[in-house]
Structure formats: C-alpha cells, structure tokens
Design a protein around this motif. Sequence first.
Motif, mmCIF file in Angstrom:
data_model
loop_
_atom_site.group_PDB
_atom_site.id
_atom_site.type_symbol
_atom_site.label_atom_id
_atom_site.label_comp_id
_atom_site.label_asym_id
_atom_site.label_seq_id
_atom_site.Cartn_x
_atom_site.Cartn_y
_atom_site.Cartn_z
ATOM 1 N N THR A 151 51.963 47.605 41.899
ATOM 2 C CA THR A 151 51.617 46.296 42.459
ATOM 3 C C THR A 151 50.125 46.291 42.764
ATOM 4 O OG1 THR A 151 53.794 46.058 43.478
ATOM 5 C CG2 THR A 151 52.048 44.654 44.338
ATOM 6 N N ASN A 153 46.248 43.641 42.094
ATOM 7 C CA ASN A 153 45.690 42.327 41.814
ATOM 8 C C ASN A 153 45.001 42.290 40.460
ATOM 9 O OD1 ASN A 153 42.912 43.146 42.236
ATOM 10 N ND2 ASN A 153 43.392 43.177 44.411
ATOM 11 N N GLN A 155 41.992 39.991 38.350
ATOM 12 C CA GLN A 155 40.890 39.048 38.540
ATOM 13 C C GLN A 155 40.382 38.549 37.180
ATOM 14 O OE1 GLN A 155 36.796 40.417 39.760
ATOM 15 N NE2 GLN A 155 37.337 39.280 41.616
ATOM 16 N N THR A 184 40.976 35.753 41.970
ATOM 17 C CA THR A 184 41.753 36.980 42.116
ATOM 18 C C THR A 184 43.193 36.612 42.471
ATOM 19 O OG1 THR A 184 39.816 38.207 42.871
ATOM 20 C CG2 THR A 184 41.980 39.162 43.355
ATOM 21 N N PHE A 185 44.129 37.117 41.686
ATOM 22 C CA PHE A 185 45.554 36.910 41.942
ATOM 23 C C PHE A 185 46.105 38.177 42.588
ATOM 24 C CE2 PHE A 185 44.363 34.282 38.338
ATOM 25 C CZ PHE A 185 44.880 33.054 38.688
ATOM 26 N N ASN A 186 46.643 38.033 43.790
ATOM 27 C CA ASN A 186 47.171 39.182 44.533
ATOM 28 C C ASN A 186 48.670 39.327 44.320
ATOM 29 O OD1 ASN A 186 44.662 39.924 45.879
ATOM 30 N ND2 ASN A 186 44.901 37.988 46.967
ATOM 31 N N ASN A 187 49.151 40.516 44.632
ATOM 32 C CA ASN A 187 50.590 40.813 44.581
ATOM 33 C C ASN A 187 51.197 40.600 43.197
ATOM 34 O OD1 ASN A 187 50.713 41.489 47.385
ATOM 35 N ND2 ASN A 187 50.648 39.287 47.828
#
Length: 191
Positions: A151, A153, A155, A184-187
């Motif tokens: 898991t 992130n 970007q 930035t996309f998290n998780n």
Amino acid sequence: MKTSKFFISALFCLTLMTSCSSDDDNPIPINPEELITDVTLTFTNTANSADTVVLYSDAPDGQDGASSESVTGSFTSGATYALTLEILNTSETPADDVLNDDIIPEADEHFITYAVNGLNLTMTRDANDIDGPNGSKLGVNTTWSVGAASTGNLQIVLTHEPTSTDDSDGFGTVTGGSEDLIITFNNVEIQ
C-alpha cells in the motif's frame, strides 16, 4: 546651409521612425497554461478487462484550487495494466479535452512523470507513446507491472516547457519548466 540642416533633420527623423517601428505584425504567440479540473487514471488489467483501478482527481477551480482525490479498486499482484489517461477542463460546456486538444498537439512542450512510494509498481512508456520533448516519450501510453502486495501512493506530474527530460527509467525525471498539475493519490493498494 539651411538645405543641409533640413536634409540632416529629415534623415534623423526617418532613422528614428524606422528604428522605433513595432513588431505588431508578428506578435509573439501567447501560450497560456491549460485549466485542468478533472484528471482520471484508469488502469486496466491486460489479461482481464474487468479488473480496473481508477484514480480520480477533481479540482473545480483548477490545479491551484482545492481538490479531492479518490481511488477505486486495487491492483492484482503479478498482473500487468495498461493506463488510460484523461485530462479535462469541465468548467467549459462541453468539457474541453485538454489532453487531446492541448497537451498532445503540443507534446514537445509537455512531459509527464510518475512516482510511486511504498507500492511495488514499475512502468514503461510504450513504443507507441507520443514523442515528447528532447527525444523523450510524453508518458500518455504506458504499461504497469505489479509486484507483491503493498500500500502506498502514486503521483502524476505534468510539466510545461521543461528544460530537460529523461524517460530512461519509465517514471521519468524532469528539470525546469512549470507544473501544470501535480497530484498524489494516497492509499493505493496491491492485493
């Protein structure tokens, strides 16, 4: 003597008028940065088209305003995904397809880089990717290989008029220019 002074004055005025002429007939084209409100990265498993991961960013006032990001789905360990990229300006009706109307036609002025942190993902720029600046591939047509469960992130950065680019590691590096978007996309998950 008067004729000579008049002639010199006339010649001086003519020289001054010629040197002060404007270049209004050939103005420098203005190429404003694009307004980008919606960015969608859709990853599709090349062996199972029902297996998709969608990363979406909504910035109603453009990239300098507030935004919200979402992640739908998770990557499958050991799979390979093709990325479909969509970049829109939905403040216009109908929405402006910024990727196909502005970025790709001006590919020599743009470069897309990607980065991952904590995710076992690698990527390559496809042979049919659009030629970008400095002999690099733009980063629109890419293939992603998924490693072990993790898991982290992901970007994406779109740089306008970079000074230098390097796509030798797939993700890409850039110097100079200005960022049209940085998201930035998290998780993001690999299962």
